[in-house]
Design an enzyme around this catalytic site. Sequence first.
Site, mmCIF file in Angstrom:
data_model
loop_
_atom_site.group_PDB
_atom_site.id
_atom_site.type_symbol
_atom_site.label_atom_id
_atom_site.label_comp_id
_atom_site.label_asym_id
_atom_site.label_seq_id
_atom_site.Cartn_x
_atom_site.Cartn_y
_atom_site.Cartn_z
ATOM 1 N N SER A 1 31.326 23.503 59.401
ATOM 2 C CA SER A 1 32.728 23.200 59.705
ATOM 3 C C SER A 1 33.309 24.326 60.547
ATOM 4 O O SER A 1 32.831 25.440 60.539
ATOM 5 C CB SER A 1 33.523 23.043 58.415
ATOM 6 O OG SER A 1 33.394 24.191 57.619
ATOM 7 N N THR B 1 36.813 8.164 62.140
ATOM 8 C CA THR B 1 36.640 9.623 62.311
ATOM 9 C C THR B 1 35.170 9.874 62.640
ATOM 10 O O THR B 1 34.809 9.951 63.803
ATOM 11 C CB THR B 1 37.069 10.405 61.048
ATOM 12 O OG1 THR B 1 36.415 9.868 59.904
ATOM 13 C CG2 THR B 1 38.570 10.356 60.860
ATOM 14 N N THR C 1 36.823 9.384 54.266
ATOM 15 C CA THR C 1 37.529 8.390 53.495
ATOM 16 C C THR C 1 37.218 6.970 53.931
ATOM 17 O O THR C 1 37.109 6.699 55.103
ATOM 18 C CB THR C 1 39.027 8.645 53.729
ATOM 19 O OG1 THR C 1 39.305 9.949 53.291
ATOM 20 C CG2 THR C 1 39.891 7.644 53.005
#
Lengths: 408, 408
Positions: A408, A156, A193
Amino acid sequence: MELQTSPLALPFPDMPPIEGVTLRVARARYKNWDRCDLTFAELCEGTSVAGVFTQSACASSEVELGREQVKSGTARALIVNAGNSNAFTGYRGREAVEAIQAQVADALGCGALEVLVSSTGVIGVPLPKDKAREGVAGALNAEPCGWEDAAASINTTDTFNKGAHASAIIGETRVELCGIIKGSGMIAPDMATMLGYIFTDADVEPAFLQEMLSAANLRTFSCITVDGDTSTSDTVLAFATGKAGNHRITGWDSPGADAFAAALNDVCRTLAQLVVRDGEGASKFISVRVSGAVDDDSARAVGLAIANSPLVKTAIAGEDANWGRVVMAVGKAGEPADRDKLSIAFGGVWAARDGLPVEDYDETPVAKHLKGQEIDLAVELGIGAGSATVWTCDLTHGYISINADYRS
Amino acid sequence: MELQTSPLALPFPDMPPIEGVTLRVARARYKNWDRCDLTFAELCEGTSVAGVFTQSACASSEVELGREQVKSGTARALIVNAGNSNAFTGYRGREAVEAIQAQVADALGCGALEVLVSSTGVIGVPLPKDKAREGVAGALNAEPCGWEDAAASINTTDTFNKGAHASAIIGETRVELCGIIKGSGMIAPDMATMLGYIFTDADVEPAFLQEMLSAANLRTFSCITVDGDTSTSDTVLAFATGKAGNHRITGWDSPGADAFAAALNDVCRTLAQLVVRDGEGASKFISVRVSGAVDDDSARAVGLAIANSPLVKTAIAGEDANWGRVVMAVGKAGEPADRDKLSIAFGGVWAARDGLPVEDYDETPVAKHLKGQEIDLAVELGIGAGSATVWTCDLTHGYISINADYRS
């Protein structure tokens, strides 16, 4: 924001195919991007599986399901979604995972629980079932690809592709282990993650594969930290196809068990270190070696307290051999320590010994060491035989820029 | 490096004198600076003392001695050295403290153990005995001064002077509580230890003063964090001269005990929050309110996990209502939590409820709230009745500049 390749990046290694593993990638378009973001590893019948998962109390559905699935010991497929972590999405998130499992199981003629699923990316948005369905359909029909395509497809916010390879000899048989991993810290709106996958053609009993993976995890993935934060989705899975035809490894008494465990540990350590090397804003790779602790667990806890200390990490970013901050971090670790037995070295040069600054301490070689990219920090507690090494990166303006300035 | 006054600074309050306490300051010149750096509080006979200290396993001699001294329950003097923490200095550090104690005890005609000493500043360098001796001599002969001079004199890297005041009525008697504190994070080459001192004219039994201070500490000083790092010297002491002439408070059954404890808690909370307001690089003051935990301790642990998360702190620096990072921090706290019962609000507006994003979530008021300097973050765990509030500041480029760019 365009992310620049980490200055600590390493080239993707040459990695051989693993018999019994077929890799494919596809575009599910989980985000508005033009890249493959769905990875499919097809595994031959009889593949053993083991896994370690985040200890987060708020884990994703993928993790909750995965914890149960690895108990069965066998797997036929892995699907990794990049761009949407499907975390904090309640029952709808779980339904999306079950839909993927059913679709893949149907195509392969296996059980739904033999299909493992991981997801990484934005949280709070259920994985869109339609995109997943089309992505999986595309992957089922795609041409097989190589390791680096798969490594790129699970990324990502990573700034480079990460892989590791090792071999072991079991009796007369050579077995291969190949691993890929993603993770670089955690970045809004994604949670970056750590997802790692290790594939081997060795024949290994699932319960023993789990035992070896859990042990390796304690000395590798559990010994890295970028910012001390833990994702709700962190997962490492190991798959053993058995195609190498070695005498099955069932326990420590099996011939070659030690060699295989060492190779597995090697791959795990390399993968773990690659995540640190892609740490957000990292400019230096730091090894924290702790010895003389009451036991290994205590040494690791002290190492992580040092590696997670913002003051230690900023000092190293500033190329400052600030051993006082290391004393502070040892003190706050909550582990047994004795101020008057503590010794601290940078790059092999002791700055403090037995609780006192070294009198003729020459900072010149230390200053030179700290200007490099690979920093070695040694702490001797002087009270026992426990030891551990922990890896981290420095804390720089780059970290703040990535995590605060980016909206974001 | 010239430090600018924190944008979150508050003016020094009006604080009345405390009968039985005489403050004096002097120049010991522990560093090459022209300011008072030695603070002397003379306390009348019969003054009760209580203290809370760092839990660091590498505490300074001052802390080791102090822990023992407060057990006796009485004190006649406090000396605070600023510019040298005397930490990690072995037996020579201890000798320096004992020399100060002897000098002050000799002048006051009291026992050496009735003289409490704190030090803050550079570590690894034994406190110079000659400078301390001259500084103490100067302080013994100085004119008495007010609270703000004393507050300024204990500072090291602080950017403003910090004080707090409260009153309580015990029976018919009004008692006063005045406190000063220093601390702003930890900065090279100093360790910006938190040192706090509370003085009251109330008559309080030492053991009960300790009980109240320990209880207040758990809800105040133990609920703040700037960077999660803990100094080897953190200390808070409370002195009660008894000059107000109230009926002595000996336990919770004593008239006015609750009122006094509430005032003490008030002063402690204000002082604790002032340290956060001087947090290195801080641009926002963040209150993290946790409710619905299994108990209060668990709520505090969850609150500190959130308040210590670099990802939460950078998100708030970036004025980003990133509740996903809050979920992550709750998950990693290691405390009981249920993903599907978790709710998160910024500025009183719920962004997520019961484990799901709020469907009609309006970010407009939240975005406005996050642009302010005082940020309110509420987390409802939904599994119990435990609650706690924790205070922290954001993590900005200023923190990195202070801690990495500045060289010792």
